[in-house]
Design an enzyme around this catalytic site. Structure first.
Site, mmCIF file in Angstrom:
data_model
loop_
_atom_site.group_PDB
_atom_site.id
_atom_site.type_symbol
_atom_site.label_atom_id
_atom_site.label_comp_id
_atom_site.label_asym_id
_atom_site.label_seq_id
_atom_site.Cartn_x
_atom_site.Cartn_y
_atom_site.Cartn_z
ATOM 1 N N GLU A 283 8.529 60.079 94.133
ATOM 2 C CA GLU A 283 9.821 60.745 93.990
ATOM 3 C C GLU A 283 9.732 62.233 94.303
ATOM 4 O OE1 GLU A 283 10.269 59.450 89.892
ATOM 5 O OE2 GLU A 283 9.977 61.514 89.260
ATOM 6 N N CYS B 41 10.968 69.872 95.003
ATOM 7 C CA CYS B 41 9.822 69.599 94.137
ATOM 8 C C CYS B 41 9.161 68.327 94.662
ATOM 9 C CB CYS B 41 10.330 69.410 92.709
ATOM 10 S SG CYS B 41 9.063 68.889 91.557
ATOM 11 N N CYS C 207 -0.715 59.610 88.050
ATOM 12 C CA CYS C 207 -1.502 60.779 87.635
ATOM 13 C C CYS C 207 -2.483 60.335 86.570
ATOM 14 C CB CYS C 207 -0.555 61.840 87.056
ATOM 15 S SG CYS C 207 -1.386 63.364 86.555
ATOM 16 N N CYS D 177 -1.018 63.701 80.102
ATOM 17 C CA CYS D 177 -0.213 64.543 79.203
ATOM 18 C C CYS D 177 0.742 63.655 78.406
ATOM 19 C CB CYS D 177 0.570 65.597 79.992
ATOM 20 S SG CYS D 177 -0.509 66.731 80.883
ATOM 21 N N CYS E 155 4.597 63.215 79.322
ATOM 22 C CA CYS E 155 4.946 63.072 80.738
ATOM 23 C C CYS E 155 4.990 61.614 81.183
ATOM 24 C CB CYS E 155 3.940 63.854 81.574
ATOM 25 S SG CYS E 155 4.255 63.732 83.340
ATOM 26 N N GLU F 161 -1.331 65.637 89.771
ATOM 27 C CA GLU F 161 -1.984 66.915 89.494
ATOM 28 C C GLU F 161 -2.509 67.436 90.829
ATOM 29 O OE1 GLU F 161 -2.512 69.363 87.298
ATOM 30 O OE2 GLU F 161 -3.837 70.167 88.830
ATOM 31 N N SER G 79 0.438 74.906 83.403
ATOM 32 C CA SER G 79 1.121 74.194 82.320
ATOM 33 C C SER G 79 0.316 74.411 81.054
ATOM 34 C CB SER G 79 1.205 72.699 82.653
ATOM 35 O OG SER G 79 1.952 72.537 83.828
ATOM 36 N N ASN H 274 11.835 67.158 78.070
ATOM 37 C CA ASN H 274 12.723 66.042 78.384
ATOM 38 C C ASN H 274 12.171 64.814 77.689
ATOM 39 O OD1 ASN H 274 15.008 65.612 80.236
ATOM 40 N ND2 ASN H 274 13.856 67.041 81.520
ATOM 41 N N CYS I 185 9.832 64.701 85.654
ATOM 42 C CA CYS I 185 8.598 64.036 86.094
ATOM 43 C C CYS I 185 8.475 62.541 85.864
ATOM 44 C CB CYS I 185 7.429 64.650 85.328
ATOM 45 S SG CYS I 185 6.824 66.089 86.073
HETATM 46 N N1 SAH Z 1 0.261 68.201 87.056
HETATM 47 C C1 SAH Z 1 0.898 69.463 87.294
HETATM 48 C C2 SAH Z 1 2.236 69.383 88.004
HETATM 49 C C3 SAH Z 1 3.185 68.289 87.629
HETATM 50 S S1 SAH Z 1 4.036 68.387 86.109
HETATM 51 C C4 SAH Z 1 1.002 70.236 86.011
HETATM 52 O O1 SAH Z 1 0.625 69.730 84.974
HETATM 53 O O2 SAH Z 1 1.422 71.386 86.056
HETATM 54 C C5 SAH Z 1 5.202 69.700 86.246
HETATM 55 C C6 SAH Z 1 5.558 70.336 84.919
HETATM 56 O O3 SAH Z 1 6.458 69.503 84.146
HETATM 57 C C7 SAH Z 1 4.354 70.562 84.034
HETATM 58 O O4 SAH Z 1 4.468 71.811 83.386
HETATM 59 C C8 SAH Z 1 4.479 69.416 83.048
HETATM 60 O O5 SAH Z 1 3.722 69.663 81.909
HETATM 61 C C9 SAH Z 1 5.958 69.362 82.837
HETATM 62 N N2 SAH Z 1 6.486 68.124 82.274
HETATM 63 C C10 SAH Z 1 6.091 66.861 82.489
HETATM 64 N N3 SAH Z 1 6.835 65.989 81.788
HETATM 65 C C11 SAH Z 1 7.721 66.714 81.106
HETATM 66 C C12 SAH Z 1 8.763 66.388 80.197
HETATM 67 N N4 SAH Z 1 9.016 65.128 79.840
HETATM 68 N N5 SAH Z 1 9.488 67.411 79.684
HETATM 69 C C13 SAH Z 1 9.227 68.693 80.053
HETATM 70 N N6 SAH Z 1 8.275 69.065 80.889
HETATM 71 C C14 SAH Z 1 7.517 68.084 81.413
#
Ligand code: SAH
Length: 346
Positions: A93, A106, A113, A117, A120, A161, A215, A291, A334
């Protein structure tokens, strides 16, 4: 034999390839321009190239990147989420966000991934595979084709990532910023990482003008470990040291992303700890109201606690903004949409 992924080749590699099939090197620039500037979909569109060479390219190489399978347009702010199918059938996506200063996309850097996290959605099924440079480029080319509008900014913040797919992401950046290609400025690109320290240093060594976002999401290691497994590998101290190295090398400010989760990392004392950590560092904090995803019970912080968090950082003279939530009605966070699509098609 697998066909050659011609869209992932830089100009020098393309010239070498053409010489290897007994063509003149100068054709490389023409072919590169057709692929990256004019973004052709088939070799027959290359009108200044001989039929013979077009035929050879057709036989030996492939242009295919991504195919649009679905898109959702937010009724709130026009944010558009695209689902693309890759050649091997996997779904990724990308999100188009329209700002006054231009269109920003984006992109995803991996299928799935493996960083894990907790909040996520992209990581719930683990990593399937890395994306190729061509598959990252094509997310942007396909969106330009679909909208007829130019994309001026790219954030590598979709699924995946980027520093876990370092070489392909760096190659993508080289190609998207190439003056004979789309020629997006390095300053218009942001790469976001959960904090792979050795890669942050490697990235800094390249001394580009590409923006770095980290992050962080927590002001201390214990809390970070609860949210992000990668915190077991690298400490915040190590991350800060790598960021300072990036700042020294590039003289550019780092963005720290901090997703606010109700009653987990959104208290006054956390804002104070974060201020102490970032004091004197050339940086900017981006607060993101988390989110919530179905699979976890994390809740979004209240507007009041988000505002209080921001006020305290400001009082401590830390640059801070609250990220405007976009595309909430189309599940633009995400991995959420891909997950839904996969569930309904399996
Ligand atoms: N892996 C990379 C880039 C992808 S995530 C990273 O970790 O930076 C992009 C951003 O969205 C990151 O800051 C991640 O922690 C955040 N993110 C992922 N899921 C989320 C959610 N449900 N609510 C808010 N931020 C989220």
């Amino acid at each position: 034999m697998d066909k050659i992924d011609i869209k992932s080749k830089n100009l020098e590699e393309l010239e070498e390839f053409l010489v290897s099939i007994e063509e003149k090197a100068f054709r490389g620039k023409q072919v590169f321009q057709w692929i990256h500037q004019k973004q052709i979909r088939g070799f027959d569109e290359m009108t200044n190239i001989s039929k013979d060479l077009r035929q050879k390219l057709e036989t030996d190489t492939r242009l295919f990147g991504v195919k649009e399978v679905e898109k959702w347009v937010s009724a709130i702010d026009g944010t558009t989420k695209y689902l693309f199918e890759l050649q091997d059938g996997h779904i990724i996506e990308s999100v188009l966000m329209k700002y006054k200063h231009g269109n920003s996309v984006c992109i995803s850097s991996q299928v799935g991934c493996r960083m894990g996290c907790r909040f996520c959605a992209s990581t719930l099924d683990g990593l399937t595979r890395n994306l190729l440079p061509s598959e990252m480029l094509d997310q942007i080319y396909a969106i330009e084709r679909s909208t007829g509008e130019r994309v001026s900014n790219v954030v590598i913040m979709g699924t995946g990532e980027p520093f876990d797919n370092f070489d392909n992401v760096m190659k993508f950046i080289e190609l998207i910023t190439h003056k004979e290609g789309k020629n997006i400025s390095q300053r218009g690109i942001t790469v976001s990482t959960c904090g792979l320290v050795p890669r942050i240093k490697e990235f800094a060594e390249l001394e580009t003008a590409v923006n770095l976002a980290i992050s962080l999401h927590a002001p201390n290691d214990d809390m970070r470990k609860e949210l992000m497994p990668i915190a077991n590998r690298y400490s915040i101290t190590q991350i800060m040291e790598a960021c300072k190295f990036y700042i020294k090398k590039t003289n550019r400010r780092v963005t720290f992303e901090y997703s606010l989760v109700a009653n987990v990392n959104d208290k006054k004392e956390h804002a104070q700890m974060l201020s102490d950590l970032l004091k004197g560092v050339l940086c900017h904090v981006n607060l993101i109201p988390v989110n919530p995803i179905e699979e976890r019970d994390y809740q979004q912080s209240t507007l009041k606690s988000i505002q209080n968090f921001k006020n305290l950082l400001e009082k401590n003279r830390i640059n801070v903004t609250i990220r405007r939530e976009m595309g909430r009605d189309i599940q633009a966070a995400c991995g959420q949409l891909r997950k839904k699509y996969k569930a309904s098609h399996s």
